[in-house]
Motif scaffolding. Structure first.
Motif, PDB file in Angstrom:
ATOM      1  N   TYR A 211      30.104  39.224  72.299  1.00  0.00           N
ATOM      2  CA  TYR A 211      29.463  40.539  72.468  1.00  0.00           C
ATOM      3  C   TYR A 211      29.060  40.778  73.920  1.00  0.00           C
ATOM      4  O   TYR A 211      29.380  41.819  74.507  1.00  0.00           O
ATOM      5  CB  TYR A 211      28.225  40.595  71.573  1.00  0.00           C
ATOM      6  N   PHE A 212      28.359  39.815  74.498  1.00  0.00           N
ATOM      7  CA  PHE A 212      27.841  39.995  75.854  1.00  0.00           C
ATOM      8  C   PHE A 212      28.953  39.978  76.901  1.00  0.00           C
ATOM      9  O   PHE A 212      28.829  40.610  77.954  1.00  0.00           O
ATOM     10  CB  PHE A 212      26.790  38.929  76.169  1.00  0.00           C
ATOM     11  N   GLN A 213      30.041  39.251  76.622  1.00  0.00           N
ATOM     12  CA  GLN A 213      31.168  39.244  77.557  1.00  0.00           C
ATOM     13  C   GLN A 213      31.883  40.590  77.569  1.00  0.00           C
ATOM     14  O   GLN A 213      32.345  41.054  78.610  1.00  0.00           O
ATOM     15  CB  GLN A 213      32.163  38.146  77.187  1.00  0.00           C
ATOM     16  N   ASN A 214      31.975  41.239  76.403  1.00  0.00           N
ATOM     17  CA  ASN A 214      32.676  42.526  76.309  1.00  0.00           C
ATOM     18  C   ASN A 214      31.837  43.687  76.828  1.00  0.00           C
ATOM     19  O   ASN A 214      32.371  44.699  77.263  1.00  0.00           O
ATOM     20  CB  ASN A 214      33.098  42.801  74.868  1.00  0.00           C
ATOM     21  N   ALA A 215      30.528  43.547  76.742  1.00  0.00           N
ATOM     22  CA  ALA A 215      29.610  44.540  77.321  1.00  0.00           C
ATOM     23  C   ALA A 215      29.844  45.956  76.800  1.00  0.00           C
ATOM     24  O   ALA A 215      29.822  46.920  77.562  1.00  0.00           O
ATOM     25  CB  ALA A 215      29.704  44.517  78.847  1.00  0.00           C
ATOM     26  N   ASP A 216      30.071  46.100  75.483  1.00  0.00           N
ATOM     27  CA  ASP A 216      30.234  47.420  74.875  1.00  0.00           C
ATOM     28  C   ASP A 216      29.082  47.661  73.911  1.00  0.00           C
ATOM     29  O   ASP A 216      29.030  47.064  72.835  1.00  0.00           O
ATOM     30  CB  ASP A 216      31.564  47.500  74.124  1.00  0.00           C
ATOM     31  N   PRO A 217      28.127  48.539  74.250  1.00  0.00           N
ATOM     32  CA  PRO A 217      26.972  48.749  73.378  1.00  0.00           C
ATOM     33  C   PRO A 217      27.338  49.304  72.003  1.00  0.00           C
ATOM     34  O   PRO A 217      26.606  49.103  71.040  1.00  0.00           O
ATOM     35  CB  PRO A 217      26.108  49.745  74.165  1.00  0.00           C
ATOM     36  N   PHE A 218      28.485  50.004  71.897  1.00  0.00           N
ATOM     37  CA  PHE A 218      28.874  50.603  70.625  1.00  0.00           C
ATOM     38  C   PHE A 218      29.540  49.609  69.674  1.00  0.00           C
ATOM     39  O   PHE A 218      29.891  49.966  68.557  1.00  0.00           O
ATOM     40  CB  PHE A 218      29.818  51.783  70.862  1.00  0.00           C
ATOM     41  N   MET A 219      29.709  48.388  70.117  1.00  0.00           N
ATOM     42  CA  MET A 219      30.401  47.408  69.284  1.00  0.00           C
ATOM     43  C   MET A 219      29.692  47.193  67.951  1.00  0.00           C
ATOM     44  O   MET A 219      30.330  46.943  66.927  1.00  0.00           O
ATOM     45  CB  MET A 219      30.531  46.078  70.028  1.00  0.00           C
TER      46      MET A 219
END
Length: 695
Positions: A211-219
């Motif tokens: 999650y933190f590596q992708n940095a997409d809040p909408f995930m």
């Protein structure tokens, strides 16, 4: 088993951490894989941009006197008792939890409420064994970056999630609606704790690594969507069960996740994100994310979302989607359905639109049913021939007038009742398209008649909107007329022509409605302060001793119609492939910002904005640690930096040179930058430095 970080990658990661790396370095090395336990604390701090943050806990006066202090202390003790650690560890964890949350409440002027997800969010962070200050910084960053605002019963976030579910699985959404099971009843804890309240610690650690590596809040929205879709059969089989039984089942669905499931779980979420209109993120980003201070949004905005019939699509996304080819498989493609009455349709419409008269639904039901069958057949045929006017995603369009759009809504509702997937509604209807094209309306709309068009008749909208658009739309760029020529062409070359227009809007068009951009005259340049020039003119340089003309403007940048990154580049600029990690180590870089490169069709590419002493470089991620250099812009060529009013992180860099009292704009790039303020400030500072050295 999920793919692990290799030994060589661990060494590379350790080296990067010693070199004060950023989230770009982390992702290029790890590619979303689970992190080594020993390095996880440092990596999470880098990904959440708190590694060098001040010790905020030093400001805490250690006074525990909140009105709800006893409740907070009891809840901390209750949660820690479930962990099963030895007594000494329990005392330490309880103390840390209470201290961090007490200071958080005082620092943000917030009230703690039982079961608000804070403790569940903190417990995985406590497992990292960091000091209180670092743990607090991580907690605060996660709350601000990844926890949507309004995570409470009937909050806005759950209305938005329901629209997403309706878009991808209307039947499942209808079943839950029928049972009066709103998303907040089962997913509240998912959103407010990023699934920490209902998953094991090992699963959460693995999920947050990615999650933190992708940095997409909408995930989190798409992860929640996958939870429901994966459990669809069981949910549908429970139709006869009580509401309480179904809610209990739904709440506990994430509990079944295991560590080995996390990678596929997140990959599916990313796939569904790709098959969702980009308007979903751009329209709701500011409303749902940002500093958590519990300041409620306006009641009007909340009602707007809760009363939405289906997922809204912006006019910008729709128009550019219609005029662009899609190299990415499974990307959203719209099939536009114009539901206005026949007389309005005949007074002007997009040539790609299928007309479905909404009045037929009540006046002539048989004819309406026949028309719907014709629509579905036309859609199928358009998809089979790979027409850019056809796609799986149905976008319905009304007039934009309340008195008529109620019938459009009835048509949309009839499709939803039939469990039709991918149904959306154009925000603002035909009026928004009319205003979007402005001066170029006659070239871009089929059969437009100013005397019969209702929008033209209302308060002289055409002239007032044209005046507004002249300030932000280059009058000499004929993208819109070329758009018209390509859309109206019935030849086999239409797709190739459209692609040529999008990637090279300044080239000379040869066909009906496409006048060459090289015909720009001095008179046109004087009409507006900003003038866009053709590719043949793009050899200008900034005049010596002339101050840079750049600023952060509150401009409306909907007229983003300049050449894209795929346009032919100046001589000597090649789109070379580089290794991200090596590039960051060897290149002369002042700073790098992870961003999304926004194209004219609204599609976004994960990229990196690199600032060197003399250039602005854009790297587009290709996967496996590789990236392609898309552009390398001299900093001295930047003449303006603008931001959208509603989306301050959506930044446009305009390139060109002064031309008398105005500017000649030769090109522009647009990016969605999470740290936009920092990035633009650094670019501006460096431009001044470059120009000072040149003088």
């Amino acid at each position: 088993m999920p793919m692990q970080v290799r030994a060589t990658e661990i060494i590379e990661l350790e080296s990067a951490l010693l070199d004060d790396c950023n989230v770009n370095d982390i992702y290029s090395i790890c590619q979303g894989k689970p992190l080594p336990e020993a390095l996880r604390p440092d990596v999470w701090q880098v990904c959440l941009d708190v590694r060098n943050k001040n010790d905020q806990m030093s400001l805490f006066n250690e006074i525990y006197d909140l009105p709800f202090q006893s409740q907070l202390r009891e809840d901390c003790q209750r949660y820690v008792d479930r962990i099963g650690n030895d007594e000494e560890d329990k005392v330490s964890v309880v103390s840390d939890l209470e201290s961090i949350m007490t200071f958080y409440c005082k620092n943000r002027n917030l009230q703690y409420e039982p079961d608000n997800g804070w403790i569940e969010l903190l417990l995985p962070l406590c497992a990292l064994k960091l000091n209180r200050s670092d743990t607090f910084n991580l907690f605060e960053a996660i709350r601000d970056t990844y926890i949507p605002k309004g995570c409470k019963p009937k909050g806005n976030v759950f209305h938005v999630f329901r629209l997403l579910l309706l878009y991808h699985d209307p039947e499942l959404c209808t079943v839950l609606d029928t049972k009066k099971i709103t998303p907040d009843l089962y997913s509240l804890t998912w959103f407010q704790s990023l699934f920490a309240s209902c998953s094991s610690l090992s699963v959460i650690i693995a999920m947050w690594d990615l999650y933190f590596q992708n940095a997409d809040p909408f995930m989190v929205f798409f992860l929640a969507l996958i939870i429901l879709i994966n459990g669809r059969e069981q949910i549908m089989a429970m139709k006869g069960s009580s509401k309480e039984e179904i809610v209990k089942f739904l709440v506990n669905m994430p509990c079944a996740l295991e560590v080995d499931d996390v990678s596929d779980f997140c990959s599916l979420a990313q796939y569904y994100a790709l098959k969702t209109p980009t308007s979903f993120k751009t329209d709701y980003l500011k409303a749902l994310y940002g500093k958590q201070n519990d300041t409620p949004r306006s009641q009007e905005e909340s009602n707007k979302v809760s009363q939405a019939l289906c997922l809204p699509v912006s006019v910008y996304e729709l128009v550019e989607n219609s005029a662009t080819e899609f190299p990415v498989q499974d990307a959203v493609r719209f099939f536009l359905v114009d539901c206005r009455p026949a007389e309005q349709y005949n007074a002007g419409h997009l040539s790609t639109a299928f007309h479905l008269d909404c009045n037929l639904m009540l006046q002539e039901p048989v004819a309406f049913a026949t028309a719907v069958q014709g629509l579905l057949t036309a859609q199928k045929q358009a998809i089979e021939v790979n027409s850019n006017a056809g796609g799986e995603h149905l976008c319905f369009m009304g007039s934009g007038r309340v008195e008529e759009d109620q019938y459009t809504h009835m048509v949309v509702a009839s499709f939803l009742q039939k469990n039709t997937h991918y149904v959306s509604l154009l925000t603002g209807g035909y009026a928004s398209i009319h205003d979007y094209f402005g001066d170029h309306m006659a070239d871009c709309l089929e059969d437009h008649s100013a005397s019969k068009c209702l929008v033209c008749q209302q308060h002289n909208v055409k002239q007032s909107k044209s005046t507004t658009l002249k300030a932000s739309t280059p009058s000499s760029t004929d993208l819109f007329s070329k758009f018209s020529a390509a859309m109206k062409s019935k030849s086999a070359e239409v797709k190739g022509r459209l692609l040529d227009i999008i990637v090279n809007p300044s080239s000379n068009g040869s066909g009906a409605g496409a006048s060459g951009a090289s015909n720009n005259g001095a008179g046109q340049a004087q009409a507006v302060q900003e003038r866009h020039v053709s590719a043949k003119e793009r050899n200008g340089k900034r005049y010596r001793n002339v101050a840079p003309v750049f600023s952060i403007d509150d401009e409306n940048e909907d007229a983003y119609d300049s050449a894209e990154k795929d346009a032919p580049q100046p001589a000597g600029v090649s789109k070379e492939i580089v290794n991200l990690n090596q590039y960051f180590k060897t290149a002369d870089i002042i700073n790098a910002f992870k961003c999304q490169d926004v194209h004219i069709n609204g599609y976004m590419y994960d990229s990196h904005l690199i600032i060197t002493p003399t250039h602005l470089v854009v790297l587009r991620e290709l996967g496996r640690g590789q990236a392609q250099i898309m552009v390398r812009r001299p900093l001295a060529s930047i003449v303006k930096i603008t931001a959208k009013k509603r989306h301050r992180d959506l930044i446009t860099f305009k390139y060109g040179f002064p031309d008398g009292d105005g500017l000649l704009i030769t090109d522009m790039d647009r990016f969605l930058i999470p740290n936009a303020a920092e990035a633009t400030a650094l670019v501006s500072k460096q431009i001044v430095h470059v120009l000072d050295n040149a003088n």
